[in-house]
Write a protein that holds these residues in place. Structure first.
Motif, PDB file in Angstrom:
ATOM      1  N   THR A  64      41.866  53.722  47.036  1.00 12.96           N
ATOM      2  CA  THR A  64      41.080  53.920  48.255  1.00 12.96           C
ATOM      3  C   THR A  64      39.614  53.669  47.937  1.00 12.96           C
ATOM      4  OG1 THR A  64      40.874  56.291  47.804  1.00 12.96           O
ATOM      5  CG2 THR A  64      42.683  55.606  49.261  1.00 12.96           C
ATOM      6  N   SER A  65      38.833  53.462  48.987  1.00  8.29           N
ATOM      7  CA  SER A  65      37.408  53.219  48.807  1.00  8.29           C
ATOM      8  C   SER A  65      36.655  53.740  50.014  1.00  8.29           C
ATOM      9  CB  SER A  65      37.147  51.719  48.642  1.00  8.29           C
ATOM     10  OG  SER A  65      35.754  51.490  48.531  1.00  8.29           O
ATOM     11  N   GLU A 102      32.397  54.213  46.127  1.00 10.47           N
ATOM     12  CA  GLU A 102      33.324  54.778  45.160  1.00 10.47           C
ATOM     13  C   GLU A 102      34.753  54.344  45.465  1.00 10.47           C
ATOM     14  OE1 GLU A 102      33.486  58.994  43.132  1.00 10.47           O
ATOM     15  OE2 GLU A 102      34.395  59.085  45.137  1.00 10.47           O
ATOM     16  N   MET A 103      35.426  53.851  44.430  1.00 10.56           N
ATOM     17  CA  MET A 103      36.862  53.563  44.516  1.00 10.56           C
ATOM     18  C   MET A 103      37.589  54.698  43.803  1.00 10.56           C
ATOM     19  SD  MET A 103      37.535  49.479  43.882  1.00 10.56           S
ATOM     20  CE  MET A 103      38.095  49.843  42.266  1.00 10.56           C
ATOM     21  N   VAL A 104      38.716  55.085  44.373  1.00  9.82           N
ATOM     22  CA  VAL A 104      39.527  56.130  43.755  1.00  9.82           C
ATOM     23  C   VAL A 104      40.922  55.566  43.521  1.00  9.82           C
ATOM     24  CG1 VAL A 104      40.495  58.447  44.010  1.00  9.82           C
ATOM     25  CG2 VAL A 104      38.205  57.948  44.909  1.00  9.82           C
ATOM     26  N   LEU A 105      41.354  55.580  42.260  1.00 12.66           N
ATOM     27  CA  LEU A 105      42.684  55.121  41.864  1.00 12.66           C
ATOM     28  C   LEU A 105      43.505  56.343  41.474  1.00 12.66           C
ATOM     29  CD1 LEU A 105      44.698  52.837  41.061  1.00 12.66           C
ATOM     30  CD2 LEU A 105      43.713  52.996  38.769  1.00 12.66           C
ATOM     31  N   ILE A 126      31.397  51.064  42.635  1.00 13.64           N
ATOM     32  CA  ILE A 126      31.226  49.625  42.814  1.00 13.64           C
ATOM     33  C   ILE A 126      29.882  49.395  43.485  1.00 13.64           C
ATOM     34  CG2 ILE A 126      32.082  47.565  44.002  1.00 13.64           C
ATOM     35  CD1 ILE A 126      34.795  48.798  44.035  1.00 13.64           C
ATOM     36  N   THR A 127      29.146  48.413  42.992  1.00 13.73           N
ATOM     37  CA  THR A 127      27.890  48.026  43.616  1.00 13.73           C
ATOM     38  C   THR A 127      28.139  46.781  44.453  1.00 13.73           C
ATOM     39  OG1 THR A 127      26.633  48.896  41.756  1.00 13.73           O
ATOM     40  CG2 THR A 127      25.511  47.311  43.201  1.00 13.73           C
TER      41      THR A 127
END
Length: 182
Positions: A64-65, A102-105, A126-127
């Motif tokens: 998700t992001s 922010e990505m969440v794995l 992530i930028t």
């Protein structure tokens, strides 16, 4: 969790991105006893990120992001992790909003009683940099309907002005001819 073992995980962070960029994001996992290096052949550039989470025989992953990056599912969710190989998940990411996102794995394992168990969660920032062409084309797409409506109004008003102007000139000619006796 009794079917989970020490593992290896690798991915290349998709950062930095420019607005409008669409990239493939691949996460590979392997058991720590596997001879396969999950970082080998990953798409992207830069040094791979490595982690050592518990890896289960069958797993799925959820990515998700925040709102700045859209995510499309590009592979199946539940995979079997081979003892001598690696498994992987892949997503397509599209950068839409500049800034830090922010990505969440989450790594998930099926619960024998139904549902899923969260095995591990990773967070990655992530930028997304401003993409001038993306901003301009997005603005044009968003402004096209109002500009078309405005252009239509201008054409109608211009046509009406020409009609009134030519009508007045014809009246003036007819009035001048009538005065001169023609």
């Amino acid at each position: 969790m009794d079917r989970c073992f020490e593992g290896k995980l690798a991915f290349r962070p998709p950062s930095p991105l420019q607005q409008g960029d669409k990239v493939e994001f691949v996460v590979r996992v392997a058991l720590s006893t596997s001879p396969v290096d999950p970082a080998t052949g990953l798409p992207g550039t830069g040094e791979p990120t490595r982690r050592q989470p518990p890896i289960c025989e069958r797993m799925s992953a959820d990515l998700t992001s925040s709102s700045g990056v859209t995510i499309e599912r590009a592979s199946s969710e539940l995979i079997s992790i081979p003892r001598e190989g690696a498994g992987e998940w892949a997503w397509h990411l599209t950068a839409v909003e500049s800034g830090q996102h922010e990505m969440v794995l989450r790594l998930l394992a099926p619960d024998p009683e139904g549902g899923t168990i969260t095995v591990e969660t990773f967070r990655e920032t992530i930028t997304v940099e401003i993409g001038l062409m993306y901003v301009v084309t997005t603005w044009i797409k968003e402004m096209a309907p109002p500009l078309q409506a405005l252009l239509g109004i201008i054409v109608i008003l211009g046509g009406w002005a020409i009609f009134l102007f030519t009508r007045r000139r014809r009246r003036a000619k007819h009035t001048a001819k009538a005065r001169n006796g023609h």
